[in-house]
Design a protein around this motif. Structure first.
Motif, PDB file in Angstrom:
ATOM      1  N   GLY A  88       0.792  -1.219   0.000  1.00 16.09           N
ATOM      2  CA  GLY A  88       0.000   0.000   0.000  1.00 16.09           C
ATOM      3  C   GLY A  88       0.824   1.267   0.000  1.00 16.09           C
ATOM      4  N   ASP A  89       2.164   1.146  -0.086  1.00 18.96           N
ATOM      5  CA  ASP A  89       3.008   2.336  -0.153  1.00 18.96           C
ATOM      6  C   ASP A  89       2.738   3.143  -1.415  1.00 18.96           C
ATOM      7  N   ARG A  90       2.287   2.457  -2.431  1.00 19.48           N
ATOM      8  CA  ARG A  90       1.882   3.138  -3.659  1.00 19.48           C
ATOM      9  C   ARG A  90       0.539   2.579  -4.094  1.00 19.48           C
ATOM     10  N   GLY A  91      -0.388   3.463  -4.428  1.00 22.24           N
ATOM     11  CA  GLY A  91      -1.729   3.014  -4.773  1.00 22.24           C
ATOM     12  C   GLY A  91      -2.190   3.516  -6.128  1.00 22.24           C
ATOM     13  N   ARG A  92      -3.441   3.329  -6.396  1.00 20.61           N
ATOM     14  CA  ARG A  92      -4.070   3.778  -7.630  1.00 20.61           C
ATOM     15  C   ARG A  92      -4.797   5.089  -7.364  1.00 20.61           C
ATOM     16  N   TYR A  93      -4.947   5.890  -8.404  1.00 14.40           N
ATOM     17  CA  TYR A  93      -5.729   7.114  -8.272  1.00 14.40           C
ATOM     18  C   TYR A  93      -7.208   6.764  -8.110  1.00 14.40           C
ATOM     19  N   ASP A  94      -7.905   7.554  -7.301  1.00 20.59           N
ATOM     20  CA  ASP A  94      -9.318   7.287  -7.043  1.00 20.59           C
ATOM     21  C   ASP A  94     -10.161   7.313  -8.311  1.00 20.59           C
ATOM     22  N   ASP A  95      -9.798   8.181  -9.261  1.00 13.79           N
ATOM     23  CA  ASP A  95     -10.637   8.308 -10.456  1.00 13.79           C
ATOM     24  C   ASP A  95     -10.483   7.135 -11.422  1.00 13.79           C
ATOM     25  N   THR A  96      -9.582   6.191 -11.122  1.00  9.54           N
ATOM     26  CA  THR A  96      -9.481   4.996 -11.976  1.00  9.54           C
ATOM     27  C   THR A  96     -10.701   4.098 -11.828  1.00  9.54           C
ATOM     28  N   PHE A 190      -4.420  14.865 -22.260  1.00 13.22           N
ATOM     29  CA  PHE A 190      -3.437  15.263 -21.257  1.00 13.22           C
ATOM     30  C   PHE A 190      -4.174  15.469 -19.941  1.00 13.22           C
ATOM     31  N   VAL A 191      -3.823  14.672 -18.933  1.00 10.73           N
ATOM     32  CA  VAL A 191      -4.527  14.707 -17.654  1.00 10.73           C
ATOM     33  C   VAL A 191      -3.738  15.511 -16.633  1.00 10.73           C
ATOM     34  N   ARG A 192      -4.423  16.436 -15.987  1.00 13.72           N
ATOM     35  CA  ARG A 192      -3.789  17.220 -14.932  1.00 13.72           C
ATOM     36  C   ARG A 192      -3.742  16.409 -13.641  1.00 13.72           C
ATOM     37  N   ARG A 193      -2.536  16.292 -13.094  1.00 14.53           N
ATOM     38  CA  ARG A 193      -2.315  15.669 -11.801  1.00 14.53           C
ATOM     39  C   ARG A 193      -1.503  16.644 -10.947  1.00 14.53           C
ATOM     40  N   GLN A 194      -1.346  16.328  -9.675  1.00 10.32           N
ATOM     41  CA  GLN A 194      -0.611  17.210  -8.781  1.00 10.32           C
ATOM     42  C   GLN A 194       0.802  17.463  -9.275  1.00 10.32           C
ATOM     43  N   HIS A 195       1.443  16.433  -9.834  1.00 16.87           N
ATOM     44  CA  HIS A 195       2.842  16.552 -10.229  1.00 16.87           C
ATOM     45  C   HIS A 195       3.056  17.315 -11.532  1.00 16.87           C
ATOM     46  N   SER A 211      -9.746  15.004 -14.691  1.00 12.75           N
ATOM     47  CA  SER A 211      -9.985  13.716 -14.034  1.00 12.75           C
ATOM     48  C   SER A 211     -10.289  12.663 -15.087  1.00 12.75           C
ATOM     49  N   LEU A 212      -9.935  11.416 -14.793  1.00 10.34           N
ATOM     50  CA  LEU A 212     -10.267  10.321 -15.706  1.00 10.34           C
ATOM     51  C   LEU A 212     -11.768  10.119 -15.817  1.00 10.34           C
ATOM     52  N   THR A 213     -12.516  10.583 -14.832  1.00  4.05           N
ATOM     53  CA  THR A 213     -13.972  10.423 -14.894  1.00  4.05           C
ATOM     54  C   THR A 213     -14.576  11.177 -16.076  1.00  4.05           C
ATOM     55  N   GLU A 214     -13.869  12.185 -16.594  1.00  2.39           N
ATOM     56  CA  GLU A 214     -14.354  12.927 -17.755  1.00  2.39           C
ATOM     57  C   GLU A 214     -14.351  12.076 -19.022  1.00  2.39           C
ATOM     58  N   LEU A 215     -13.642  10.950 -18.997  1.00  5.10           N
ATOM     59  CA  LEU A 215     -13.577  10.094 -20.175  1.00  5.10           C
ATOM     60  C   LEU A 215     -14.933   9.489 -20.510  1.00  5.10           C
ATOM     61  N   SER A 216     -15.763   9.308 -19.520  1.00  6.12           N
ATOM     62  CA  SER A 216     -17.087   8.748 -19.766  1.00  6.12           C
ATOM     63  C   SER A 216     -17.901   9.660 -20.683  1.00  6.12           C
ATOM     64  N   THR A 217     -17.920  10.964 -20.366  1.00 10.38           N
ATOM     65  CA  THR A 217     -18.633  11.926 -21.206  1.00 10.38           C
ATOM     66  C   THR A 217     -17.945  12.098 -22.553  1.00 10.38           C
ATOM     67  N   LEU A 218     -16.611  12.118 -22.533  1.00 10.07           N
ATOM     68  CA  LEU A 218     -15.869  12.277 -23.768  1.00 10.07           C
ATOM     69  C   LEU A 218     -16.153  11.119 -24.729  1.00 10.07           C
ATOM     70  N   LEU A 219     -16.269   9.917 -24.202  1.00  9.02           N
ATOM     71  CA  LEU A 219     -16.563   8.762 -25.052  1.00  9.02           C
ATOM     72  C   LEU A 219     -17.941   8.906 -25.675  1.00  9.02           C
ATOM     73  N   ASP A 220     -18.910   9.443 -24.923  1.00  8.12           N
ATOM     74  CA  ASP A 220     -20.239   9.702 -25.467  1.00  8.12           C
ATOM     75  C   ASP A 220     -20.154  10.633 -26.675  1.00  8.12           C
ATOM     76  N   GLU A 221     -19.373  11.697 -26.535  1.00  6.94           N
ATOM     77  CA  GLU A 221     -19.249  12.702 -27.598  1.00  6.94           C
ATOM     78  C   GLU A 221     -18.558  12.113 -28.827  1.00  6.94           C
ATOM     79  N   LEU A 222     -17.509  11.308 -28.596  1.00  7.34           N
ATOM     80  CA  LEU A 222     -16.761  10.741 -29.710  1.00  7.34           C
ATOM     81  C   LEU A 222     -17.537   9.680 -30.454  1.00  7.34           C
ATOM     82  N   ASP A 223     -18.505   9.055 -29.786  1.00  7.85           N
ATOM     83  CA  ASP A 223     -19.294   7.992 -30.431  1.00  7.85           C
ATOM     84  C   ASP A 223     -20.425   8.533 -31.284  1.00  7.85           C
TER      85      ASP A 223
END
Length: 224
Positions: A88-96, A190-195, A211-223
């Motif tokens: 758990g020293d390194r984890g996944r981003y919540d928006d994954t 290009f995703v904005r992260r803290q770093h 946020s990666l959560t924006e990909l859901s809406t973006l996929l709707d638009e691209l389809d």
């Protein structure tokens, strides 16, 4: 067909922009010990950087095979990274969390400059459903094919059977990701992260996401 989405790993899926330098330092020390090599302090510092700039020169001086040394260091680096993930020293981003939804709607891939062994471990450890996974080969040439070279993205597209007609979106957090994705014929996000908050948006990036959560809406638009 929905737009395939390929993801960078470090800084996009995994927290933080890269593997810890200490992981590489420990991996190099372990590889040297296994090969019974005793470098000078300066040689050890140089080798601990874990790049190929002066690799052959130092290995020749130490009387060890550079390919063997590199393969060992890569293996130990993977072991160290996997231990950090398990602890758990390194984890996944919540928006994954959005990947679960996206996997039900389109083809997903993981394409990273990190080691292939680690990319596979991450997918298994966090139970991500990627249709293709491609990390760097544990060889000197494999290291030199990293992004911004599009080699691994193109290889992933070939695995998906769309290399003759490249289409899709590559998601990353640095300019090298945008350069590689564009060179492979993909649109890029290009995703904005803290770093990377202080970095300019790469000029060729097709989209900028907070946020990666924006990909859901973006996929709707691209389809459409």
């Amino acid at each position: 067909m929905p737009l395939p989405i390929l993801f960078d790993m470090d800084g996009i899926i995994l927290e933080g922009p890269r593997t810890s330098p200490q992981v590489y330092a420990d991996a190099v020390d372990d590889a040297l010990a296994e090969l019974d090599a005793i470098p000078s302090p300066a040689q050890r510092r140089e080798l601990r950087r874990h790049d190929t700039t002066h690799l052959s020169e130092h290995c020749t001086t130490l009387g060890i095979d550079p390919d063997r040394f590199w393969a060992l260091a890569e293996r130990y680096a993977s072991d160290g990274t996997h231990d950090r993930l398990r602890s758990g020293d390194r984890g996944r981003y919540d928006d994954t969390i959005v990947l679960d939804e996206l996997a039900e709607r389109t083809t997903l891939g993981l394409v990273t400059n990190n080691r292939h062994q680690t990319a596979e471990f991450v997918a298994d450890h966090f139970e991500f459903e990627f249709d293709v996974i491609r990390g760097r080969d544990p060889t000197i040439d494999g290291y030199r094919r990293r992004k911004p070279n599009p080699y691994y993205i193109e290889d992933a597209l070939a695995t998906l059977g769309i290399d003759d007609d490249p289409r899709g979106l590559y998601v990353g957090d640095f300019e090298k990701d945008v350069i590689a994705g564009t060179a492979a014929g993909l649109e890029t996000a290009f995703v904005r992260r803290q770093h990377n908050r202080e970095l300019d948006r790469p000029a060729d990036a097709t989209y900028k996401l907070e946020s990666l959560t924006e990909l859901s809406t973006l996929l709707d638009e691209l389809d459409r």
